[in-house]
Design a protein around this motif. Structure first.
Motif, PDB file in Angstrom:
ATOM      1  N   ASP A 130       0.898  -1.258  -0.041  1.00  0.00           N
ATOM      2  CA  ASP A 130       0.028   0.193  -0.089  1.00  0.00           C
ATOM      3  C   ASP A 130       1.372   0.934   0.171  1.00  0.00           C
ATOM      4  O   ASP A 130       1.401   1.557   1.353  1.00  0.00           O
ATOM      5  CB  ASP A 130      -1.367  -0.133   0.721  1.00  0.00           C
ATOM      6  CG  ASP A 130      -1.765   0.880   1.234  1.00  0.00           C
ATOM      7  OD1 ASP A 130      -0.991   2.110   0.440  1.00  0.00           O
ATOM      8  OD2 ASP A 130      -2.831   1.381   1.786  1.00  0.00           O
ATOM      9  N   GLY A 175      -8.440   2.899  -5.428  1.00  0.00           N
ATOM     10  CA  GLY A 175     -10.495   2.636  -4.916  1.00  0.00           C
ATOM     11  C   GLY A 175     -10.754   3.002  -6.634  1.00  0.00           C
ATOM     12  O   GLY A 175     -11.685   2.666  -6.897  1.00  0.00           O
ATOM     13  N   THR A 214      -3.911   2.659  -1.129  1.00  0.00           N
ATOM     14  CA  THR A 214      -5.390   2.713  -0.589  1.00  0.00           C
ATOM     15  C   THR A 214      -5.512   4.063  -0.178  1.00  0.00           C
ATOM     16  O   THR A 214      -6.783   4.859  -0.320  1.00  0.00           O
ATOM     17  CB  THR A 214      -5.691   2.322   0.274  1.00  0.00           C
ATOM     18  OG1 THR A 214      -5.104   2.612   1.616  1.00  0.00           O
ATOM     19  CG2 THR A 214      -5.836   0.204   0.286  1.00  0.00           C
ATOM     20  N   CYS A 220      -6.230   5.412   2.553  1.00  0.00           N
ATOM     21  CA  CYS A 220      -7.489   5.208   3.402  1.00  0.00           C
ATOM     22  C   CYS A 220      -6.814   6.514   4.604  1.00  0.00           C
ATOM     23  O   CYS A 220      -5.721   6.168   4.842  1.00  0.00           O
ATOM     24  CB  CYS A 220      -6.891   4.069   4.130  1.00  0.00           C
ATOM     25  SG  CYS A 220      -5.469   3.438   5.050  1.00  0.00           S
ATOM     26  N   TYR A 265      -9.535   7.273   3.221  1.00  0.00           N
ATOM     27  CA  TYR A 265     -10.934   7.860   2.383  1.00  0.00           C
ATOM     28  C   TYR A 265     -10.311   7.035   0.765  1.00  0.00           C
ATOM     29  O   TYR A 265     -10.075   5.925   0.486  1.00  0.00           O
ATOM     30  CB  TYR A 265      -9.920   9.133   1.418  1.00  0.00           C
ATOM     31  CG  TYR A 265      -9.198  10.165   2.926  1.00  0.00           C
ATOM     32  CD1 TYR A 265     -10.353  11.188   3.896  1.00  0.00           C
ATOM     33  CD2 TYR A 265      -7.835  10.417   2.951  1.00  0.00           C
ATOM     34  CE1 TYR A 265     -10.159  12.198   4.720  1.00  0.00           C
ATOM     35  CE2 TYR A 265      -7.754  11.173   4.306  1.00  0.00           C
ATOM     36  CZ  TYR A 265      -8.636  11.369   4.937  1.00  0.00           C
ATOM     37  OH  TYR A 265      -8.149  12.583   5.872  1.00  0.00           O
ATOM     38  N   ALA A 314     -12.118   4.576  -0.509  1.00  0.00           N
ATOM     39  CA  ALA A 314     -12.453   2.877  -0.118  1.00  0.00           C
ATOM     40  C   ALA A 314     -12.535   2.601  -1.709  1.00  0.00           C
ATOM     41  O   ALA A 314     -14.127   3.216  -1.999  1.00  0.00           O
ATOM     42  CB  ALA A 314     -13.340   2.376   0.861  1.00  0.00           C
ATOM     43  N   ARG A 374     -16.850   1.450  -0.974  1.00  0.00           N
ATOM     44  CA  ARG A 374     -17.199   2.861  -1.717  1.00  0.00           C
ATOM     45  C   ARG A 374     -18.419   3.448  -0.616  1.00  0.00           C
ATOM     46  O   ARG A 374     -19.228   3.208  -0.262  1.00  0.00           O
ATOM     47  CB  ARG A 374     -18.196   2.654  -3.381  1.00  0.00           C
ATOM     48  CG  ARG A 374     -17.963   4.769  -3.054  1.00  0.00           C
ATOM     49  CD  ARG A 374     -18.414   4.545  -4.742  1.00  0.00           C
ATOM     50  NE  ARG A 374     -17.741   5.471  -5.161  1.00  0.00           N
ATOM     51  CZ  ARG A 374     -18.238   5.951  -6.778  1.00  0.00           C
ATOM     52  NH1 ARG A 374     -18.383   5.102  -7.523  1.00  0.00           N
ATOM     53  NH2 ARG A 374     -18.212   7.258  -7.057  1.00  0.00           N
ATOM     54  N   ARG A 418     -15.560   3.459   5.184  1.00  0.00           N
ATOM     55  CA  ARG A 418     -13.812   3.967   5.605  1.00  0.00           C
ATOM     56  C   ARG A 418     -12.902   3.041   4.938  1.00  0.00           C
ATOM     57  O   ARG A 418     -13.567   2.428   4.903  1.00  0.00           O
ATOM     58  CB  ARG A 418     -13.850   3.430   6.944  1.00  0.00           C
ATOM     59  CG  ARG A 418     -12.736   3.888   7.810  1.00  0.00           C
ATOM     60  CD  ARG A 418     -12.385   4.033   9.265  1.00  0.00           C
ATOM     61  NE  ARG A 418     -11.496   2.275   9.096  1.00  0.00           N
ATOM     62  CZ  ARG A 418     -11.519   1.444  10.662  1.00  0.00           C
ATOM     63  NH1 ARG A 418     -11.424   2.287  11.301  1.00  0.00           N
ATOM     64  NH2 ARG A 418     -11.382  -0.243  10.153  1.00  0.00           N
ATOM     65  N   ASN A 419     -12.418   3.753   4.286  1.00  0.00           N
ATOM     66  CA  ASN A 419     -11.296   2.810   3.790  1.00  0.00           C
ATOM     67  C   ASN A 419      -9.750   2.299   4.750  1.00  0.00           C
ATOM     68  O   ASN A 419      -9.538   2.754   5.620  1.00  0.00           O
ATOM     69  CB  ASN A 419     -10.618   3.685   2.637  1.00  0.00           C
ATOM     70  CG  ASN A 419      -9.949   2.450   1.737  1.00  0.00           C
ATOM     71  OD1 ASN A 419      -9.848   1.534   1.766  1.00  0.00           O
ATOM     72  ND2 ASN A 419      -9.102   3.311   0.636  1.00  0.00           N
ATOM     73  N   GLU A 420      -9.244   1.557   4.141  1.00  0.00           N
ATOM     74  CA  GLU A 420      -8.054   0.449   5.266  1.00  0.00           C
ATOM     75  C   GLU A 420      -7.394  -0.189   3.713  1.00  0.00           C
ATOM     76  O   GLU A 420      -7.554  -0.297   2.892  1.00  0.00           O
ATOM     77  CB  GLU A 420      -8.913  -0.357   5.715  1.00  0.00           C
ATOM     78  CG  GLU A 420      -9.887  -1.482   5.657  1.00  0.00           C
ATOM     79  CD  GLU A 420      -9.763  -2.195   7.121  1.00  0.00           C
ATOM     80  OE1 GLU A 420      -8.804  -2.958   7.185  1.00  0.00           O
ATOM     81  OE2 GLU A 420     -11.020  -1.691   7.826  1.00  0.00           O
ATOM     82  N   TYR A 457      -7.231  -3.407   1.825  1.00  0.00           N
ATOM     83  CA  TYR A 457      -8.787  -3.008   0.542  1.00  0.00           C
ATOM     84  C   TYR A 457      -7.425  -2.859  -0.612  1.00  0.00           C
ATOM     85  O   TYR A 457      -8.435  -3.028  -1.668  1.00  0.00           O
ATOM     86  CB  TYR A 457      -9.642  -2.150   0.912  1.00  0.00           C
ATOM     87  CG  TYR A 457     -10.632  -2.553   1.742  1.00  0.00           C
ATOM     88  CD1 TYR A 457     -10.691  -3.791   2.195  1.00  0.00           C
ATOM     89  CD2 TYR A 457     -11.706  -1.238   2.604  1.00  0.00           C
ATOM     90  CE1 TYR A 457     -12.117  -4.223   3.513  1.00  0.00           C
ATOM     91  CE2 TYR A 457     -12.237  -1.272   2.681  1.00  0.00           C
ATOM     92  CZ  TYR A 457     -12.652  -2.909   4.410  1.00  0.00           C
ATOM     93  OH  TYR A 457     -13.713  -2.454   5.049  1.00  0.00           O
TER      94      TYR A 457
END
Length: 256
Positions: free
Chosen positions: A4, A177, A203, A205, A207, A209, A214, A217-219, A222
């Motif tokens: 990531d 994403g 990511t 993340c 943001y 996702a 979608r 919360r993104n992480e 993903y």
């Protein structure tokens, strides 16, 4: 094996389960390395703390254009001093943001140029934030000879013409994403045309996702969904895409 290349795991959205979120990405989803990005006075210290706590997390330090008006020469000296930290692998994110447009463009540009020069002085790659400012970003990168250190166009949002110019300037293209969104034509075009050895996945993340998360919360866990979408677009196996983007990110951030 996943990398990531752009995360904000220090964000308050992870306050209640940060450790579990990081564990899930690393142990369950195969995210072998993460670059966490600190972009102002508040976010740089916790970014460094994460990098010092987790062997597989690295740090980028810089100043975001939406905070450009608050950056002092002392802040820039601080960022330059952090370049010697063993876990700091890039300067950024930096650039221009014409979407929010809360800071005068001349102020954004001045800070952008100063940070490019700083990155060249400390010999670290650059992470670029470019929102609705593609032509000006490319012009400044060219004028400041940013190709001498190169870097990555984080969450790239330009067209193929801009992508080609960024590639010529020694920059990688980072996709996240949006490439998984059903009607996102442009990111899919970019995913198909960028040379495989110049792509990295991210990511951003918490943001942006990817589908099917979608709007949530993104992480970092993903990032595999981003890799799967690009693999399908390019007609590659997921393993091929993961391996290529992992090696690319290691090369970009000068990691063994």
């Amino acid at each position: 094996m996943l990398f990531d290349s752009h995360a904000h795991l220090n964000d308050e959205k992870f306050a209640e389960d940060r450790e579990e979120t990081i564990r899930r990405a690393h142990e369950e989803k195969g995210v072998a390395r993460i670059v966490n990005v600190g972009f102002n006075r508040e976010t740089i210290p916790p970014t460094l703390e994460l990098a010092e706590t987790y062997e597989f997390i690295y740090a980028a330090v810089g100043w975001h254009p939406v905070d450009a008006a608050n950056c002092t020469d002392e802040d820039l000296r601080w960022i330059a001093s952090l370049a010697d930290h063993p876990k700091v692998v890039a300067i950024g994110e930096m650039g221009l943001d014409y979407y929010w447009d809360t800071v005068p463009r001349a102020v954004q540009e001045e800070l952008f140029r100063k940070q490019i020069r700083l990155a060249k002085e400390v010999d670290l790659p650059i992470i670029i934030h470019d929102r609705d400012a593609h032509e000006d970003v490319v012009r400044i990168l060219r004028e400041e000879k940013a190709d001498e250190v190169g870097g990555v166009m984080h969450c790239f949002g330009g067209d193929q013409t801009i992508a080609k110019q960024c590639l010529e300037l020694n920059f990688y293209i980072g996709l996240g994403g949006p490439v998984t969104f059903k009607n996102a034509t442009l990111p899919k075009e970019i995913a198909a045309m960028v040379p495989l050895d110049r792509l990295v996945v991210e990511t951003d993340c918490p943001y942006l996702a990817p589908h099917p998360f979608r709007g949530k919360r993104n992480e970092s866990a993903y990032v595999g969904l981003v890799a799967e979408a690009i693999a399908e677009i390019r007609g590659l196996s997921v393993e091929q895409l993961q391996q290529a983007t992992y090696e690319n990110a290691c090369r970009l951030f000068r990691l063994s």
